[in-house]
Scaffold this motif. Structure first.
Motif, short mmCIF file in Angstrom:
data_model
loop_
_atom_site.label_atom_id
_atom_site.label_comp_id
_atom_site.label_asym_id
_atom_site.label_seq_id
_atom_site.Cartn_x
_atom_site.Cartn_y
_atom_site.Cartn_z
N HIS A 198 0.83 -1.22 0.00
CA HIS A 198 0.00 0.00 0.00
C HIS A 198 0.86 1.26 0.00
CE1 HIS A 198 -3.41 -2.55 1.92
NE2 HIS A 198 -3.41 -2.64 0.60
N LEU A 216 -1.18 4.06 -1.96
CA LEU A 216 -2.55 3.95 -1.50
C LEU A 216 -2.64 4.43 -0.06
CD1 LEU A 216 -3.36 0.45 -3.00
CD2 LEU A 216 -4.44 2.59 -3.68
N ASP A 217 -1.50 4.53 0.59
CA ASP A 217 -1.45 4.89 2.00
C ASP A 217 -0.11 5.59 2.25
OD1 ASP A 217 -2.32 5.09 4.56
OD2 ASP A 217 -2.42 2.93 4.95
N ASP A 225 -4.39 12.81 0.18
CA ASP A 225 -5.11 11.79 -0.59
C ASP A 225 -5.19 12.16 -2.07
OD1 ASP A 225 -5.47 10.33 1.64
OD2 ASP A 225 -7.63 10.72 1.86
N GLU A 226 -5.49 13.43 -2.33
CA GLU A 226 -5.65 13.85 -3.72
C GLU A 226 -4.33 13.81 -4.48
OE1 GLU A 226 -8.86 13.27 -3.87
OE2 GLU A 226 -9.13 14.91 -5.29
N ALA A 242 -3.54 10.34 -5.35
CA ALA A 242 -4.30 9.89 -6.52
C ALA A 242 -3.58 10.30 -7.80
CB ALA A 242 -5.71 10.48 -6.49
N ASP A 243 -3.02 11.52 -7.79
CA ASP A 243 -2.28 11.99 -8.97
C ASP A 243 -1.07 11.10 -9.23
OD1 ASP A 243 -4.06 14.03 -9.23
OD2 ASP A 243 -2.83 15.51 -8.17
N ARG A 303 -0.62 7.94 -8.31
CA ARG A 303 -1.09 6.63 -8.78
C ARG A 303 -1.46 6.68 -10.24
NH1 ARG A 303 -4.04 6.61 -3.81
NH2 ARG A 303 -6.00 7.08 -4.84
N ARG A 304 -2.10 7.77 -10.63
CA ARG A 304 -2.58 7.88 -12.00
C ARG A 304 -1.40 7.95 -12.98
NH1 ARG A 304 -5.84 11.58 -11.05
NH2 ARG A 304 -4.55 13.33 -11.65
N PHE A 308 -1.24 -0.95 -11.34
CA PHE A 308 -1.58 -2.03 -10.40
C PHE A 308 -2.09 -3.27 -11.11
CE2 PHE A 308 -1.97 1.51 -7.43
CZ PHE A 308 -1.42 0.98 -6.28
N PRO A 354 -7.26 4.34 -17.00
CA PRO A 354 -6.29 5.29 -16.42
C PRO A 354 -6.11 6.53 -17.30
CG PRO A 354 -5.42 3.06 -16.34
CD PRO A 354 -6.65 3.02 -17.19
N TYR A 384 -9.00 8.94 -16.81
CA TYR A 384 -8.82 9.78 -15.63
C TYR A 384 -7.71 10.79 -15.82
CZ TYR A 384 -12.14 6.95 -13.07
OH TYR A 384 -13.29 6.34 -12.65
N MET A 443 -12.15 13.96 -15.76
CA MET A 443 -12.93 13.14 -16.70
C MET A 443 -13.70 14.02 -17.68
SD MET A 443 -14.74 10.03 -14.75
CE MET A 443 -15.26 8.70 -15.79
N LYS A 453 -10.07 4.06 -7.81
CA LYS A 453 -9.18 4.94 -7.04
C LYS A 453 -7.74 4.48 -7.17
CE LYS A 453 -11.72 7.48 -3.78
NZ LYS A 453 -11.71 7.96 -2.41
N ALA A 454 -7.52 3.15 -7.15
CA ALA A 454 -6.16 2.62 -7.26
C ALA A 454 -5.52 3.02 -8.57
CB ALA A 454 -6.18 1.11 -7.12
N ILE A 455 -6.30 3.08 -9.62
CA ILE A 455 -5.70 3.45 -10.91
C ILE A 455 -5.75 4.95 -11.13
CG2 ILE A 455 -6.10 1.20 -11.94
CD1 ILE A 455 -8.39 2.39 -13.47
N GLY A 456 -6.08 5.71 -10.08
CA GLY A 456 -5.82 7.15 -10.17
C GLY A 456 -7.03 8.06 -10.21
N ALA A 457 -8.25 7.53 -9.98
CA ALA A 457 -9.40 8.41 -9.96
C ALA A 457 -9.33 9.33 -8.75
CB ALA A 457 -10.69 7.59 -9.92
N ASP A 482 -13.64 12.75 -9.34
CA ASP A 482 -14.06 11.87 -10.44
C ASP A 482 -15.15 10.92 -9.97
OD1 ASP A 482 -12.24 12.86 -12.31
OD2 ASP A 482 -10.64 11.57 -11.56
N PRO A 518 -9.30 3.80 -0.60
CA PRO A 518 -9.07 2.79 -1.66
C PRO A 518 -8.70 1.43 -1.09
CG PRO A 518 -7.36 4.51 -1.69
CD PRO A 518 -8.43 4.97 -0.77
N ILE A 519 -7.96 1.42 0.02
CA ILE A 519 -7.54 0.13 0.60
C ILE A 519 -8.75 -0.63 1.10
CG2 ILE A 519 -6.09 -0.98 2.34
CD1 ILE A 519 -4.51 1.69 2.39
#
Lengths: 237, 407
Positions: free
Chosen positions: A49, A54-55, A74-75, A78-79, A81-82, A87, A107, A110, B1, B319-323, B327, B400-401
């Motif tokens: 994670h 993710l964490d 968090d936001e 997300a950037d 990860r994107r 994953f 992906p 997004y 999006m 969320k894991a893939i970036g949302a 979004d 997400p987890i």
């Protein structure tokens, strides 16, 4: 390049506090194929994670491509990860009732990539993951387990990430299909120079990687080269 | 999006469970269509009441004998029997009250009417030559009662079209024929134009005769049952009403206005009373529609909450893939809004149809106003946003987890 230094993660607080990671440090160079091993409860999921953004860790630092991601919101995560991470999960990788193509595109959707560009990149990724064009318009629930994992790999590739993170990707597959999927990872690593981190509790699976980091009770107990060459003959898919 | 992607996701999500989406939309359809239909029926009722009051005449003030017992509608028993208004009262109003355009004295009662072999019972009203102007009556055939005929108390009559049909058959030519009112012979000189049967009294089933003839041959006294006064303008009505009251109190030698032996009714008062009744009715109907819309909105929220729970893992994957949070929340909010907008469009169409069918039955002339359509549409969009907001926020704030681990 990935560099984590003295990462800890504590869940809860006070008497009920539980420390899942107790100071983990390592560096991963670009283009490495690494397996993170350990029994359940060893902290490997927690580490995954962290690595997957993710964490965030309780203490310690995590540099992904020279960017400190251990303190992001968090936001911002997300950037990251994107744009930087792909994953592949053990199960529920693909959206149900959605075509293969659309799943791989997600992906890019997004990330706001233009439609023509998306299609091209998704096709390239699907070919790299060993899928054939006849499957592109199939619904995700019409695919076999091995195909699902390869579509998931294609999706992980599509945004050209720094790091592909696979969490027990063969956990739901039979041995033969599992070998094909792991072969796909190896091919991506060898031929395309992708950095891949594989999380698993199986030795056989970990042996596909070049380097194996073993966790136990929240600390690294070993970090050594694998005997990957022994399995070179399984590469062909 | 991008917009296209949101549309695509929404379509996929709603089509994934067609029955559930359909039933949820049905809730909104019922809500919106009942608001539209109810408001259009209410407006139609209101319009038909207003127009029938207005068809009685323009700028009309009516003076009736007997004390005013209740303002507007209500029990007025006994008022018609009181004999306090005279020809001289009418004459005095015409001469002394300013801003009066016309005055008409009336004596009205029901009699048995006979013609060759047929008979009917209808209202016979003694009127003056001013009546058509004051009450918006037009003559279809022949002519109306003239001043000369009235002054000489001739036995002439003008028939309403319904009465003509009853006595002589449909659309018969009746000028010059005779009828008997209370066994006295009257000569038919005209027929009025049909005004329609709506309103408080049927203005087509009536016989007009000169007021002096009515007093001389039928009632046998000098009293009037109504004095109708037309004010020169709508703005002058209140003033004219006050002047008439003062004049008649003076003529009847009454000091205390509450003891008046007559009542003066202003057409505007009737209109405003009627419109307050009908708008209350409209609000009531709209409220019933509004309640069904609220229930529909709760249906949306219920469905969206179920959807969010069902799709927890999907949310985790996204969320894991970036949302981003936005979004996810946009996606679920748009789903809810799409449900209500689809329901809104169908509901407006259905409401319109109901209103149209009510129209076809001829009971009411309903009207769907643009404002009620816009309101319904706006309300449906707002319903979607309000009832979709909470589920969407819940979806967006999932970790997400946790979402990925959800079984």
């Amino acid at each position: 390049m990935i560099k984590i230094t003295d990462i800890t993660k504590t869940y809860g607080s006070g008497d009920t506090a539980f420390q899942a990671l107790k100071g983990v440090s390592f560096t991963i160079e670009d283009g490495e194929f690494i397996a993170i091993m350990g029994p359940s409860g060893s902290g490997k999921s927690t580490l995954m994670h962290m690595l997957g953004c993710l964490d965030t860790p309780t203490t310690g630092t995590y540099f992904l491509d020279d960017k400190d991601v251990s303190t992001l919101t968090d936001e911002e995560l997300a950037d990251i990860r994107r744009l930087h991470i792909g994953f592949v999960f053990q199960s529920f990788n693909l959206l149900p009732r959605t075509t293969v193509m659309r799943n791989v595109m997600l992906p890019l959707v997004y990330a706001g990539v233009a439609e023509a560009e998306r299609e091209k990149r998704s096709k390239d990724a699907l070919f790299s993951a060993g899928m054939t064009e006849s499957h592109f318009s199939h619904m995700s629930n019409q695919l076999s387990g091995g195909q699902i994992q390869r579509v998931a790999i294609a999706r992980a590739l599509v945004n050209n990430p720094t790091l592909i993170l696979a969490d027990e990707p063969t956990g739901n597959l039979d041995t033969k299909t599992g070998e094909i999927v792991l072969g796909t990872f190896q091919k991506l690593n060898k031929e395309h120079g992708r950095t891949i981190i594989l999380i698993t509790h199986e030795h056989d699976v970990a042996e596909y990687a070049e380097r194996i980091i073993t966790l136990r009770d929240g600390v690294i107990v070993s970090d050594s080269k694998s005997h990957a060459q022994r399995y070179a003959k399984h590469y062909e898919i | 999006m991008k917009f296209n992607d949101i549309t695509h996701e929404t379509y996929t999500a709603l089509m994934a469970n067609k029955v559930r989406s359909g039933l949820t939309i049905l809730g909104i359809v019922i809500g919106i269509s009942s608001v539209i239909a109810m408001v259009s029926i209410g407006t139609g009722a209101s319009n038909s009441i207003s127009s029938s009051i207005e068809s009685l005449g323009s700028n009309l003030i009516q003076i009736s004998p007997g004390a005013e017992q209740m303002r507007g509608f209500g029990a007025t028993s006994g008022r018609g029997n009181a004999k306090t208004l005279t020809n001289d009262d009418a004459k005095a109003i015409a001469l002394e009250v300013p801003n009066v355009k016309a005055v008409d004295s009336q004596v009205s009662s029901r009699y048995q009417i006979t013609a060759k072999g047929t008979n009917t019972n209808t209202s016979v009203t003694g009127v003056t030559a001013n009546y058509p102007q004051i009450r918006n009556i037009e003559v279809a055939e022949g002519s109306f009662i003239s001043d000369t005929q009235n002054n000489s108390a001739l036995r002439v009559a003008v028939l309403g079209p319904t009465t003509r049909d009853d006595l002589f058959g449909e659309n018969a030519y009746v000028i010059g024929k005779s009828i008997r009112i209370n066994k006295l012979e009257f000569k038919v000189v005209g027929v009025t134009v049909a005004k329609g049967g709506t309103g408080f009294q049927n203005q087509d089933d009536i016989i007009y005769i000169p007021v002096r003839s009515a007093q001389q041959y039928l009632s046998g006294d000098q009293y009037l049952t109504t004095i109708a006064v037309q004010a020169s303008t709508s703005e002058m009505m209140t003033e004219v009403q006050a002047d008439i009251t003062a004049l008649l109190l003076d003529r009847h030698k009454i000091k205390d206005p509450t003891q008046a032996d007559f009542s003066v009714l202003n057409q505007n008062d009737i209109l405003s009373t009627a419109s307050s009744v009908t708008s209350t009715l409209t609000y009531l109907l709209a409220a019933i529609g509004g309640i069904s819309l609220l229930v529909g909105g709760i249906g949306i929220m219920n469905m969206m909450l179920t959807t969010v729970t069902e799709r927890t893992r999907e949310i985790g994957l996204r969320k894991a893939i970036g949302a981003r949070k936005s979004d996810i929340s946009t996606q679920f909010l748009i789903e809810a809004v799409a449900l209500t907008l689809i329901g809104g469009v169908i509901g407006i169409a259905l409401g319109w149809l109901i209103s149209y069918i009510v129209n076809l039955t001829g009971l009411l002339t309903t009207s769907v106003s643009l404002s009620s359509v816009l309101l319904a549409f706006g309300v449906s969009a707002v319903t979607g946003i309000v009832f979709g907001y909470y589920p969407a926020r819940r979806a967006a704030s999932l970790s997400p987890i946790d979402a990925l681990r959800y079984e």
